[in-house]
Design a protein around this motif. Sequence first.
Motif, PDB file in Angstrom:
ATOM      1  N   PHE A 191     -28.872  21.193 -41.315  1.00 49.42           N
ATOM      2  CA  PHE A 191     -27.509  20.660 -41.342  1.00 49.42           C
ATOM      3  C   PHE A 191     -26.786  21.103 -40.078  1.00 49.42           C
ATOM      4  CE2 PHE A 191     -23.006  21.406 -42.333  1.00 49.42           C
ATOM      5  CZ  PHE A 191     -22.622  20.160 -42.814  1.00 49.42           C
ATOM      6  N   VAL A 192     -25.952  20.215 -39.553  1.00 55.04           N
ATOM      7  CA  VAL A 192     -25.124  20.542 -38.396  1.00 55.04           C
ATOM      8  C   VAL A 192     -23.773  19.859 -38.569  1.00 55.04           C
ATOM      9  CG1 VAL A 192     -26.004  18.606 -36.995  1.00 55.04           C
ATOM     10  CG2 VAL A 192     -25.076  20.647 -35.860  1.00 55.04           C
ATOM     11  N   MET A 193     -22.725  20.498 -38.073  1.00 54.27           N
ATOM     12  CA  MET A 193     -21.400  19.884 -38.098  1.00 54.27           C
ATOM     13  C   MET A 193     -20.685  20.238 -36.799  1.00 54.27           C
ATOM     14  SD  MET A 193     -18.420  19.967 -41.033  1.00 54.27           S
ATOM     15  CE  MET A 193     -17.740  21.601 -40.758  1.00 54.27           C
ATOM     16  N   TYR A 194     -20.117  19.209 -36.173  1.00 50.44           N
ATOM     17  CA  TYR A 194     -19.367  19.433 -34.940  1.00 50.44           C
ATOM     18  C   TYR A 194     -18.033  18.705 -35.033  1.00 50.44           C
ATOM     19  CZ  TYR A 194     -20.515  14.722 -33.178  1.00 50.44           C
ATOM     20  OH  TYR A 194     -20.619  13.367 -33.012  1.00 50.44           O
ATOM     21  N   CYS A 195     -17.138  19.002 -34.096  1.00 49.85           N
ATOM     22  CA  CYS A 195     -15.849  18.323 -34.108  1.00 49.85           C
ATOM     23  C   CYS A 195     -15.151  18.480 -32.768  1.00 49.85           C
ATOM     24  CB  CYS A 195     -14.956  18.860 -35.219  1.00 49.85           C
ATOM     25  SG  CYS A 195     -14.168  20.403 -34.834  1.00 49.85           S
ATOM     26  N   LEU A 196     -14.165  17.629 -32.569  1.00 44.67           N
ATOM     27  CA  LEU A 196     -13.199  17.806 -31.497  1.00 44.67           C
ATOM     28  C   LEU A 196     -12.038  18.545 -32.154  1.00 44.67           C
ATOM     29  CD1 LEU A 196     -12.343  17.316 -28.598  1.00 44.67           C
ATOM     30  CD2 LEU A 196     -11.452  15.095 -29.291  1.00 44.67           C
ATOM     31  N   ASP A 197     -11.988  19.843 -31.940  1.00 39.66           N
ATOM     32  CA  ASP A 197     -11.057  20.722 -32.641  1.00 39.66           C
ATOM     33  C   ASP A 197      -9.610  20.360 -32.317  1.00 39.66           C
ATOM     34  OD1 ASP A 197      -9.426  23.380 -32.879  1.00 39.66           O
ATOM     35  OD2 ASP A 197     -11.267  23.725 -34.012  1.00 39.66           O
ATOM     36  N   THR A 198      -8.797  20.249 -33.349  1.00 39.64           N
ATOM     37  CA  THR A 198      -7.398  19.872 -33.140  1.00 39.64           C
ATOM     38  C   THR A 198      -6.551  21.031 -32.617  1.00 39.64           C
ATOM     39  OG1 THR A 198      -6.885  20.336 -35.463  1.00 39.64           O
ATOM     40  CG2 THR A 198      -7.464  18.062 -34.896  1.00 39.64           C
ATOM     41  N   ASP A 199      -7.026  22.264 -32.752  1.00 33.95           N
ATOM     42  CA  ASP A 199      -6.257  23.408 -32.255  1.00 33.95           C
ATOM     43  C   ASP A 199      -6.302  23.524 -30.740  1.00 33.95           C
ATOM     44  OD1 ASP A 199      -5.425  24.200 -34.784  1.00 33.95           O
ATOM     45  OD2 ASP A 199      -7.146  25.548 -35.060  1.00 33.95           O
ATOM     46  N   ASP A 200      -7.482  23.328 -30.154  1.00 36.27           N
ATOM     47  CA  ASP A 200      -7.606  23.511 -28.705  1.00 36.27           C
ATOM     48  C   ASP A 200      -8.074  22.256 -27.963  1.00 36.27           C
ATOM     49  OD1 ASP A 200     -10.305  23.385 -29.345  1.00 36.27           O
ATOM     50  OD2 ASP A 200     -10.737  25.444 -28.760  1.00 36.27           O
ATOM     51  N   ASP A 201      -8.297  21.161 -28.704  1.00 36.89           N
ATOM     52  CA  ASP A 201      -8.718  19.895 -28.109  1.00 36.89           C
ATOM     53  C   ASP A 201     -10.040  20.028 -27.342  1.00 36.89           C
ATOM     54  OD1 ASP A 201      -8.140  17.137 -27.984  1.00 36.89           O
ATOM     55  OD2 ASP A 201      -7.463  17.344 -25.908  1.00 36.89           O
ATOM     56  N   GLU A 202     -10.916  20.856 -27.878  1.00 36.57           N
ATOM     57  CA  GLU A 202     -12.246  21.054 -27.295  1.00 36.57           C
ATOM     58  C   GLU A 202     -13.300  20.783 -28.370  1.00 36.57           C
ATOM     59  OE1 GLU A 202     -12.938  21.562 -24.207  1.00 36.57           O
ATOM     60  OE2 GLU A 202     -11.110  22.409 -23.340  1.00 36.57           O
ATOM     61  N   TYR A 203     -14.508  20.481 -27.914  1.00 39.89           N
ATOM     62  CA  TYR A 203     -15.608  20.282 -28.854  1.00 39.89           C
ATOM     63  C   TYR A 203     -16.166  21.624 -29.305  1.00 39.89           C
ATOM     64  CZ  TYR A 203     -15.898  15.264 -28.365  1.00 39.89           C
ATOM     65  OH  TYR A 203     -15.618  13.927 -28.417  1.00 39.89           O
ATOM     66  N   TRP A 204     -16.425  21.705 -30.595  1.00 37.83           N
ATOM     67  CA  TRP A 204     -17.016  22.887 -31.209  1.00 37.83           C
ATOM     68  C   TRP A 204     -18.176  22.450 -32.087  1.00 37.83           C
ATOM     69  CZ3 TRP A 204     -15.504  28.157 -31.290  1.00 37.83           C
ATOM     70  CH2 TRP A 204     -14.380  28.444 -30.500  1.00 37.83           C
ATOM     71  N   ILE A 205     -19.238  23.217 -32.057  1.00 33.78           N
ATOM     72  CA  ILE A 205     -20.293  23.079 -33.046  1.00 33.78           C
ATOM     73  C   ILE A 205     -19.969  24.120 -34.105  1.00 33.78           C
ATOM     74  CG2 ILE A 205     -22.761  23.244 -33.530  1.00 33.78           C
ATOM     75  CD1 ILE A 205     -23.214  22.404 -30.572  1.00 33.78           C
ATOM     76  N   TYR A 206     -19.467  23.640 -35.235  1.00 35.46           N
ATOM     77  CA  TYR A 206     -19.018  24.537 -36.296  1.00 35.46           C
ATOM     78  C   TYR A 206     -20.176  25.114 -37.100  1.00 35.46           C
ATOM     79  CZ  TYR A 206     -13.955  23.493 -36.120  1.00 35.46           C
ATOM     80  OH  TYR A 206     -12.644  23.397 -35.769  1.00 35.46           O
ATOM     81  N   ARG A 207     -21.210  24.331 -37.311  1.00 34.66           N
ATOM     82  CA  ARG A 207     -22.311  24.776 -38.159  1.00 34.66           C
ATOM     83  C   ARG A 207     -23.639  24.277 -37.584  1.00 34.66           C
ATOM     84  NH1 ARG A 207     -17.975  26.034 -39.893  1.00 34.66           N
ATOM     85  NH2 ARG A 207     -17.178  25.864 -41.998  1.00 34.66           N
ATOM     86  N   LEU A 208     -24.645  25.107 -37.741  1.00 36.14           N
ATOM     87  CA  LEU A 208     -26.020  24.703 -37.483  1.00 36.14           C
ATOM     88  C   LEU A 208     -26.894  25.593 -38.344  1.00 36.14           C
ATOM     89  CD1 LEU A 208     -28.262  23.140 -35.989  1.00 36.14           C
ATOM     90  CD2 LEU A 208     -28.154  24.877 -34.215  1.00 36.14           C
TER      91      LEU A 208
END
Length: 144
Positions: free
Chosen positions: A58-75
Amino acid sequence: MITLRPISKDNFWDCIDLAVHPEQQSFVTSNAISIAQSKVQPECIPLAIYHEDVMVGFVMYCLDTDDDEYWIYRLMIDQHYQNQGFGTEALHQVIELIKDDKTRHQIFLGVHIESESAIHLYKQVGFEFNGQIFGQEHVMVLNY
């Protein structure tokens, strides 16, 4: 061959059933919580990692709304499929998905400092620690 597929009602329970080794459990958030997070934070994109037709992680990523950067939240890779290159291949594919957005040139992630195998994987792909710490997680960044 690894493919990334959306989480759906057809594969939801398979995703929930994935588990890391007991000694790794404190390093990863459960897939159930991650999927729930994606429902209240629609910027989060949860994906199942498949090897052929078998879900291996499983993997989850996002364009984080706090810093407007891409984060890989989970792997995470299920304990039965670790050390077979699936995490590396999945990480490369997620990075390529993120790189499709030409407006940004960094990807961030957080890792527990005790998770030596995860740190090794991330460094192998080019991530480096940037000195930031959020709770138990040390932040790594990939500049591209």
